[in-house]
Design a protein around this motif. Structure first.
Motif, PDB file in Angstrom:
ATOM      1  N   VAL A  95      37.553 -12.092  60.402  1.00  0.00           N
ATOM      2  CA  VAL A  95      38.939 -13.189  61.342  1.00  0.00           C
ATOM      3  C   VAL A  95      38.928 -12.168  62.754  1.00  0.00           C
ATOM      4  CG1 VAL A  95      41.126 -13.177  61.903  1.00  0.00           C
ATOM      5  CG2 VAL A  95      40.133 -13.917  59.568  1.00  0.00           C
ATOM      6  N   GLU A  96      38.402 -10.687  63.234  1.00  0.00           N
ATOM      7  CA  GLU A  96      38.631 -10.225  64.487  1.00  0.00           C
ATOM      8  C   GLU A  96      37.340 -11.052  65.522  1.00  0.00           C
ATOM      9  OE1 GLU A  96      41.443  -8.875  66.050  1.00  0.00           O
ATOM     10  OE2 GLU A  96      42.004  -9.653  64.282  1.00  0.00           O
ATOM     11  N   ARG A  97      36.355 -11.225  64.648  1.00  0.00           N
ATOM     12  CA  ARG A  97      35.104 -11.221  65.362  1.00  0.00           C
ATOM     13  C   ARG A  97      35.141 -12.922  66.027  1.00  0.00           C
ATOM     14  NH1 ARG A  97      30.854 -10.578  61.292  1.00  0.00           N
ATOM     15  NH2 ARG A  97      31.340  -9.349  60.841  1.00  0.00           N
ATOM     16  N   MET A  98      35.736 -13.990  64.576  1.00  0.00           N
ATOM     17  CA  MET A  98      36.000 -15.551  65.671  1.00  0.00           C
ATOM     18  C   MET A  98      36.565 -15.733  66.099  1.00  0.00           C
ATOM     19  SD  MET A  98      35.857 -17.562  61.628  1.00  0.00           S
ATOM     20  CE  MET A  98      36.835 -16.467  60.917  1.00  0.00           C
ATOM     21  N   ARG A  99      38.495 -14.459  66.115  1.00  0.00           N
ATOM     22  CA  ARG A  99      39.261 -13.980  67.734  1.00  0.00           C
ATOM     23  C   ARG A  99      38.749 -13.954  68.394  1.00  0.00           C
ATOM     24  NH1 ARG A  99      44.093 -11.560  64.432  1.00  0.00           N
ATOM     25  NH2 ARG A  99      44.841 -13.714  62.954  1.00  0.00           N
ATOM     26  N   GLY A 100      37.264 -13.247  68.318  1.00  0.00           N
ATOM     27  CA  GLY A 100      36.913 -13.257  70.178  1.00  0.00           C
ATOM     28  C   GLY A 100      35.869 -14.137  70.399  1.00  0.00           C
TER      29      GLY A 100
END
Length: 86
Positions: free
Chosen positions: A63-68
């Motif tokens: 999720v953090e990777r996608m948010r970035g």
């Protein structure tokens, strides 16, 4: 809701992804490829918003990777209690 753990140690979670602009399904595939997760389209709520089933080794990291990722406005867990219509 906690992500479900798969038999192979992967987690599965239903998420809502909102892109900065209207996108087609191919963009969802490109996001999956660039972030190393599996994304299956459940439904398209708006031209820039998709409900997706995500499978990843670690849902929090994914999720953090996608948010970035470029072009992504928001990624949030789907907290709805009933399935989305298909």
């Amino acid at each position: 809701a906690r992500p479900a753990a798969g038999a192979s140690g992967e987690c599965r979670e239903r998420i809502i992804v909102t892109f900065a602009d209207a996108v087609e399904t191919a963009t969802v595939g490109a996001l999956a490829a660039s972030t190393g997760v599996e994304l299956d389209v459940v439904s398209r709520l708006l031209p820039a918003t998709y409900v997706l089933d995500m499978t990843a080794a670690d849902c929090g990291v994914a999720v953090e990777r996608m948010r970035g990722a470029v072009g992504v406005r928001a990624v949030d867990p789907d907290s709805r209690r009933q399935p989305h219509p298909q």
